[in-house]
Design an enzyme around this catalytic site. Structure first.
Site, PDB file in Angstrom:
ATOM      1  N   HIS A   1      16.356 -23.760  25.238  1.00  0.00           N
ATOM      2  CA  HIS A   1      16.640 -25.181  24.975  1.00  0.00           C
ATOM      3  C   HIS A   1      17.836 -25.559  25.857  1.00  0.00           C
ATOM      4  O   HIS A   1      18.691 -24.720  26.148  1.00  0.00           O
ATOM      5  CB  HIS A   1      17.006 -25.314  23.490  1.00  0.00           C
ATOM      6  CG  HIS A   1      17.193 -26.716  23.010  1.00  0.00           C
ATOM      7  ND1 HIS A   1      18.327 -27.444  23.269  1.00  0.00           N
ATOM      8  CD2 HIS A   1      16.391 -27.520  22.262  1.00  0.00           C
ATOM      9  CE1 HIS A   1      18.224 -28.640  22.698  1.00  0.00           C
ATOM     10  NE2 HIS A   1      17.056 -28.711  22.081  1.00  0.00           N
TER      11      HIS A   1
ATOM     12  N   CYS B   1      13.508 -30.839  25.309  1.00  0.00           N
ATOM     13  CA  CYS B   1      14.796 -30.313  25.790  1.00  0.00           C
ATOM     14  C   CYS B   1      14.622 -28.902  26.362  1.00  0.00           C
ATOM     15  O   CYS B   1      15.484 -28.039  26.154  1.00  0.00           O
ATOM     16  CB  CYS B   1      15.863 -30.297  24.689  1.00  0.00           C
ATOM     17  SG  CYS B   1      16.249 -31.919  24.068  1.00  0.00           S
TER      18      CYS B   1
HETATM   19  C1  LIG Z   1      16.251 -23.685  20.047  1.00  0.00           C
HETATM   20  C2  LIG Z   1      17.209 -24.830  19.909  1.00  0.00           C
HETATM   21  N1  LIG Z   1      18.473 -24.671  20.298  1.00  0.00           N
HETATM   22  C3  LIG Z   1      19.386 -25.640  20.189  1.00  0.00           C
HETATM   23  C4  LIG Z   1      19.039 -26.875  19.698  1.00  0.00           C
HETATM   24  C5  LIG Z   1      20.073 -27.927  19.582  1.00  0.00           C
HETATM   25  O1  LIG Z   1      20.311 -28.272  18.251  1.00  0.00           O
HETATM   26  P1  LIG Z   1      21.256 -29.498  17.889  1.00  0.00           P
HETATM   27  O2  LIG Z   1      20.732 -30.679  18.659  1.00  0.00           O
HETATM   28  O3  LIG Z   1      21.095 -29.648  16.418  1.00  0.00           O
HETATM   29  O4  LIG Z   1      22.634 -29.123  18.297  1.00  0.00           O
HETATM   30  C6  LIG Z   1      17.719 -27.097  19.288  1.00  0.00           C
HETATM   31  C7  LIG Z   1      17.297 -28.420  18.805  1.00  0.00           C
HETATM   32  O5  LIG Z   1      16.182 -28.846  19.030  1.00  0.00           O
HETATM   33  C8  LIG Z   1      16.786 -26.046  19.395  1.00  0.00           C
HETATM   34  O6  LIG Z   1      15.514 -26.200  19.000  1.00  0.00           O
END
Ligand SMILES: Cc1ncc(COP(=O)(O)O)c(C=O)c1O
Length: 401
Positions: free
Chosen positions: A118, A358
């Site tokens: 991500h 993302c």
């Molecule tokens: C695997 C992963 N990492 C990080 C994030 C980021 O999370 P946040 O936007 O809640 O900080 C997400 C959110 O979609 C995710 O799915």
């Protein structure tokens, strides 16, 4: 309590009188009444700022805030609440590590991430590489979306300082062999950060058994509120790390020419933290914890499997086809843009995500610019899968006519 998705669905006010098929829990999950009620009760009867006042409400609020930290420590099987830092979310947790721990790095040091990350586990390291001349290396995934462990291993060198990988992919649902990755990193004297955003939702996580140095997740994907996330860090690292942000309550003493900092975790919690949200997170952990988590995972996976099969039967392509996956499926349909698909599904009351989720490098790896994603939670039932399949058939007939 035994798990039954038809019953758990009743725990969510948003579904009352609605037959929406909500298949976007990987982006953010719905919140059960128990979470909303816990936050309202706290705000209505014990609310005050934490770690500051000496009056009763301030004491009660501080107690609730620290009780929630203990609940998170138990949830992750962390060795102590001091290893649990409250953040705004997983993104902030990774940025905290990249900024704070990252200051110990020198030009030429190496950080390894993977193509499947991500953006939250890419951009902070990319920025660090630009700030400090650190080298960012990318481990490959194969055509099935599975991490090429041999390739990752071949990237590890004496200069590797951090291996930062997702526990479960938010695109493919692929589960990484994280204990093995931690071992590879440690064998080379490097640290390992695991992005557990999608993992804590679908399985029990034990950070001590995994041996990881850092673990992050976000409350809002775990049926809790937004604005609260967790950074677990081994005490030996947190103790040495400089503050990420400066402000109230993260200090020990402040004079005009000298500032000393509080011990972790408060050192990393500058300013008024998300207080009500910690109470909500604790309620979410309690909510999920009352069920057999393996039964939830089995149920969600069965739904995802049924949906995947129907998508393939319709000529769709599933991104990432590892046999052992969490209940997240991203897919494409030839000749149909994911956004058009999602819009028609919306008209059918089926809510999926469309775009690159993302995770642009992973989409590039699969040779596509976008996909539709259906992700399952503990309130989804076979009715939701049926609605998805009907919606897809309608979308295909409209868009490919
Ligand atoms: C695997 C992963 N990492 C990080 C994030 C980021 O999370 P946040 O936007 O809640 O900080 C997400 C959110 O979609 C995710 O799915």
């Amino acid at each position: 309590m035994s798990f039954n998705a038809h019953n758990t669905r009743q725990d969510f006010a948003i579904f009352a009188g609605s037959d929406v098929a909500f298949l976007d829990s990987a982006a953010s999950a719905q919140k059960p009444r128990a979470v909303l009620q816990a936050m309202a009760d706290f705000a209505e009867s014990h609310y005050a700022n934490v770690h500051r006042g000496v009056y009763r409400w301030a004491d009660e609020a501080t107690q609730a805030y620290e009780d929630a930290r203990q609940a998170v420590a138990r949830f992750l099987n962390a060795p102590s609440p001091e290893t649990i830092v409250y953040t705004k979310g997983a993104t902030e947790g990774i940025n905290l590590v990249a900024h704070s721990w990252g200051q110990s790095l020198r030009a030429g040091d190496e950080i390894i991430i993977t193509e499947a990350e991500h953006h939250a586990n890419i951009v902070p390291w990319f920025l660090l590489s630009q700030r400090q001349g650190v080298v960012l290396k990318w481990a490959r995934v194969d055509d099935d979306g599975v991490l090429d462990l041999d390739h990752l291993q071949s990237l590890i060198s004496a200069k590797t300082r951090m291996v930062a990988v997702g526990h479960v992919s938010n695109v493919t649902g692929t589960i990484n062999p994280v204990a093995e990755i931690v071992r590879l990193a440690h064998d080379a004297g490097a640290l390992c950060l695991l992005d557990g955003c999608q993992a804590v939702v679908h399985e029990a996580v034990d950070v001590q058994a995994l041996g990881c140095d850092f673990y992050v997740f976000s409350g809002h994907k775990l049926y809790g509120p937004t604005g609260i996330g967790i950074l677990y860090g081994k005490a030996e690292h947190l103790d040495k790390m400089p503050p990420f942000q400066g402000g109230g309550e993260m200090i020990e003493s402040v004079s005009q020419d000298r500032i000393t900092f509080a011990a972790p975790p408060l050192r990393f919690e500058a300013g008024t933290p998300p207080i009500i949200e910690t109470v909500g997170l604790m309620a979410a952990i309690d909510y999920v914890g009352q069920f057999d988590r393996q039964a939830i995972a089995r149920h969600e996976r069965a739904l995802a499997h049924q949906a995947s099969k129907a998508i393939v039967d319709m000529g769709g392509r599933i991104l990432g086809t590892a046999p052992d996956k969490a209940a997240i499926i991203s897919f494409t349909v030839d000749g149909v843009h994911a956004h058009d698909l999602a819009q028609i599904l919306d008209q059918c009351g089926v809510y999926v995500r469309a775009g690159s989720h993302c995770a642009e490098p992973l989409h590039t790896r699969f040779g596509v610019t976008s996909s539709a994603r259906a992700s399952f939670g503990l309130y989804n039932t076979a009715d939701d899968v049926e609605a998805l399949i009907k919606g897809l058939a309608k979308a295909k007939s409209l868009l490919m006519a």
